[in-house]
Design a protein around this motif. Structure first.
Motif, PDB file in Angstrom:
ATOM      1  N   ALA A  82       0.820  -1.212   0.000  1.00  0.00           N
ATOM      2  CA  ALA A  82       0.000   0.000   0.000  1.00  0.00           C
ATOM      3  C   ALA A  82       0.852   1.259   0.000  1.00  0.00           C
ATOM      4  N   GLY A  83       2.152   1.114   0.233  1.00  0.00           N
ATOM      5  CA  GLY A  83       3.031   2.281   0.267  1.00  0.00           C
ATOM      6  C   GLY A  83       3.178   2.869   1.658  1.00  0.00           C
ATOM      7  N   VAL A  84       2.093   2.786   2.451  1.00  0.00           N
ATOM      8  CA  VAL A  84       2.106   3.262   3.833  1.00  0.00           C
ATOM      9  C   VAL A  84       1.411   2.224   4.707  1.00  0.00           C
ATOM     10  N   PHE A  85       1.604   2.353   6.007  1.00  0.00           N
ATOM     11  CA  PHE A  85       0.939   1.424   6.924  1.00  0.00           C
ATOM     12  C   PHE A  85      -0.515   1.833   7.108  1.00  0.00           C
ATOM     13  N   LEU A  86      -1.428   0.921   6.844  1.00  0.00           N
ATOM     14  CA  LEU A  86      -2.865   1.160   7.031  1.00  0.00           C
ATOM     15  C   LEU A  86      -3.361   0.221   8.129  1.00  0.00           C
ATOM     16  N   PRO A  87      -3.723   0.741   9.297  1.00  0.00           N
ATOM     17  CA  PRO A  87      -4.043  -0.113  10.449  1.00  0.00           C
ATOM     18  C   PRO A  87      -5.427  -0.743  10.418  1.00  0.00           C
ATOM     19  N   ASN A  88      -6.327  -0.211   9.600  1.00  0.00           N
ATOM     20  CA  ASN A  88      -7.717  -0.680   9.608  1.00  0.00           C
ATOM     21  C   ASN A  88      -8.092  -1.378   8.305  1.00  0.00           C
ATOM     22  N   ALA A  89      -9.152  -2.166   8.390  1.00  0.00           N
ATOM     23  CA  ALA A  89      -9.772  -2.705   7.186  1.00  0.00           C
ATOM     24  C   ALA A  89     -10.616  -1.615   6.539  1.00  0.00           C
ATOM     25  N   THR A  90     -10.727  -1.661   5.214  1.00  0.00           N
ATOM     26  CA  THR A  90     -11.506  -0.672   4.470  1.00  0.00           C
ATOM     27  C   THR A  90     -12.338  -1.375   3.418  1.00  0.00           C
ATOM     28  N   CYS A  91     -13.599  -1.003   3.327  1.00  0.00           N
ATOM     29  CA  CYS A  91     -14.465  -1.520   2.263  1.00  0.00           C
ATOM     30  C   CYS A  91     -14.390  -0.562   1.086  1.00  0.00           C
ATOM     31  N   ILE A  92     -14.165  -1.096  -0.108  1.00  0.00           N
ATOM     32  CA  ILE A  92     -14.062  -0.242  -1.290  1.00  0.00           C
ATOM     33  C   ILE A  92     -15.232  -0.422  -2.254  1.00  0.00           C
ATOM     34  N   GLU A  93     -15.928  -1.543  -2.130  1.00  0.00           N
ATOM     35  CA  GLU A  93     -17.100  -1.799  -2.978  1.00  0.00           C
ATOM     36  C   GLU A  93     -18.008  -2.802  -2.274  1.00  0.00           C
ATOM     37  N   GLY A  94     -19.223  -2.913  -2.779  1.00  0.00           N
ATOM     38  CA  GLY A  94     -20.135  -3.918  -2.249  1.00  0.00           C
ATOM     39  C   GLY A  94     -21.541  -3.696  -2.760  1.00  0.00           C
ATOM     40  N   ALA A  95     -22.449  -4.524  -2.299  1.00  0.00           N
ATOM     41  CA  ALA A  95     -23.840  -4.397  -2.725  1.00  0.00           C
ATOM     42  C   ALA A  95     -24.766  -5.074  -1.739  1.00  0.00           C
ATOM     43  N   ARG A  96     -25.844  -4.444  -1.450  1.00  0.00           N
ATOM     44  CA  ARG A  96     -27.022  -4.975  -0.762  1.00  0.00           C
ATOM     45  C   ARG A  96     -26.783  -5.240   0.722  1.00  0.00           C
ATOM     46  N   ALA A  97     -27.873  -5.220   1.444  1.00  0.00           N
ATOM     47  CA  ALA A  97     -27.852  -5.431   2.888  1.00  0.00           C
ATOM     48  C   ALA A  97     -27.894  -6.917   3.211  1.00  0.00           C
ATOM     49  N   ARG A  98     -27.229  -7.294   4.288  1.00  0.00           N
ATOM     50  CA  ARG A  98     -27.328  -8.690   4.720  1.00  0.00           C
ATOM     51  C   ARG A  98     -28.678  -8.914   5.401  1.00  0.00           C
ATOM     52  N   PRO A  99     -29.139 -10.159   5.465  1.00  0.00           N
ATOM     53  CA  PRO A  99     -30.413 -10.459   6.121  1.00  0.00           C
ATOM     54  C   PRO A  99     -30.357 -10.107   7.609  1.00  0.00           C
ATOM     55  N   PRO A 100     -31.497  -9.880   8.235  1.00  0.00           N
ATOM     56  CA  PRO A 100     -31.501  -9.631   9.673  1.00  0.00           C
ATOM     57  C   PRO A 100     -30.984 -10.842  10.448  1.00  0.00           C
ATOM     58  N   GLU A 101     -30.372 -10.576  11.592  1.00  0.00           N
ATOM     59  CA  GLU A 101     -29.950 -11.661  12.471  1.00  0.00           C
ATOM     60  C   GLU A 101     -31.161 -12.501  12.889  1.00  0.00           C
ATOM     61  N   ASP A 102     -30.957 -13.821  12.970  1.00  0.00           N
ATOM     62  CA  ASP A 102     -31.964 -14.759  13.469  1.00  0.00           C
ATOM     63  C   ASP A 102     -33.236 -14.791  12.640  1.00  0.00           C
ATOM     64  N   VAL A 103     -33.119 -14.473  11.342  1.00  0.00           N
ATOM     65  CA  VAL A 103     -34.301 -14.465  10.487  1.00  0.00           C
ATOM     66  C   VAL A 103     -34.714 -15.877  10.079  1.00  0.00           C
ATOM     67  N   GLY A 104     -33.817 -16.846  10.249  1.00  0.00           N
ATOM     68  CA  GLY A 104     -34.168 -18.224   9.911  1.00  0.00           C
ATOM     69  C   GLY A 104     -33.495 -18.757   8.666  1.00  0.00           C
ATOM     70  N   GLY A 105     -32.320 -18.234   8.348  1.00  0.00           N
ATOM     71  CA  GLY A 105     -31.597 -18.724   7.185  1.00  0.00           C
ATOM     72  C   GLY A 105     -32.173 -18.205   5.877  1.00  0.00           C
ATOM     73  N   ILE A 106     -31.778 -18.840   4.774  1.00  0.00           N
ATOM     74  CA  ILE A 106     -32.173 -18.371   3.443  1.00  0.00           C
ATOM     75  C   ILE A 106     -33.690 -18.406   3.261  1.00  0.00           C
ATOM     76  N   GLN A 107     -34.339 -19.516   3.641  1.00  0.00           N
ATOM     77  CA  GLN A 107     -35.789 -19.603   3.484  1.00  0.00           C
ATOM     78  C   GLN A 107     -36.497 -18.610   4.395  1.00  0.00           C
ATOM     79  N   GLY A 108     -36.001 -18.484   5.615  1.00  0.00           N
ATOM     80  CA  GLY A 108     -36.599 -17.524   6.534  1.00  0.00           C
ATOM     81  C   GLY A 108     -36.481 -16.101   6.021  1.00  0.00           C
ATOM     82  N   TYR A 109     -35.364 -15.796   5.361  1.00  0.00           N
ATOM     83  CA  TYR A 109     -35.179 -14.458   4.805  1.00  0.00           C
ATOM     84  C   TYR A 109     -36.144 -14.208   3.654  1.00  0.00           C
ATOM     85  N   GLN A 110     -36.349 -15.206   2.814  1.00  0.00           N
ATOM     86  CA  GLN A 110     -37.304 -15.050   1.716  1.00  0.00           C
ATOM     87  C   GLN A 110     -38.713 -14.827   2.254  1.00  0.00           C
TER      88      GLN A 110
END
Length: 209
Positions: free
Chosen positions: A120-148
């Motif tokens: 990176a050329g310099v020390f970067l102490p943290n993780a960084t998100c540079i791209e992505g898409a969409r929200a993750r399902p809610p916790e304890d929703v019941g897996g893939i079928q529960g999310y649907q």
């Protein structure tokens, strides 16, 4: 001091089994171990980090050994300490991918792909998100079928569980939500002890006309 040797790794992490894809592309210090990667994934997807997790790398299971005290016996598969593997231990010239599992009830599986290792050329102490898409399902929703089922109930106001599930998820949920600035704020705090988790998706601000 400039870094001429590789000190960062770029990962693409996708939550499997849901379409359109839910994914994040993150840059993480190469010196981090799997425990630190676990905390970064939790922050990048805004999971709450209150369920068990594991990494499956070439058929070997790495996890937080202390969290398994009393849960496994000698007849079960041996688990290895996730603190003993660092990202810099992977072959920088090989295509590497492995699974990260979170919540053994809902069984969320994430494909982690090492895309590149670079200086990176310099020390970067943290993780960084540079791209992505969409929200993750809610916790304890019941897996893939529960999310649907959850999305169907939320989309139809006449659904018998619409009001119940809307209240349960904090009053608002947009499956297309993705806010890079909020995710990076969470990633900056990912390794802090007893960090406060973002329990619900932020509601959109009203636009005044």
């Amino acid at each position: 001091m400039p870094f001429n040797k590789p000190n960062m790794v770029q990962l693409r992490i996708e939550l499997l089994g849901i379409y359109p894809a839910i994914w994040r592309r993150v840059v993480i210090p190469l010196s981090w171990n799997l425990e630190q990667l676990h905390l970064a994934i939790q922050a990048a997807f805004n999971w709450w980090n209150y369920h068990l997790h594991e990494f499956n790398i070439g058929g070997l299971i790495f996890t937080d050994i202390k969290s398994l005290d009393g849960l496994l016996d000698s007849a079960e598969m041996q688990n290895f300490d996730e603190k003993t593997v660092r990202l810099q231990d992977f072959d920088p010239f090989a295509a590497v991918s492995f699974l990260y599992r979170y919540d053994f009830g809902d069984r969320w599986e994430h494909l982690v792909e090492i895309e590149k290792i670079f200086p990176a050329g310099v020390f970067l102490p943290n993780a960084t998100c540079i791209e992505g898409a969409r929200a993750r399902p809610p916790e304890d929703v019941g897996g893939i079928q529960g999310y649907q089922d959850f999305l169907c109930a939320l989309a139809e106001s006449s659904h018998p569980r619409h009001c119940e599930l809307k209240k349960w998820c904090g009053g608002y949920f947009d499956p297309e939500w993705f806010d890079l600035s909020i995710i990076n704020k969470d990633l900056k705090n990912a390794l802090k002890p007893a960090v406060r988790r973002r329990l619900y998706q932020p509601k959109p601000k009203r636009v005044l006309l």
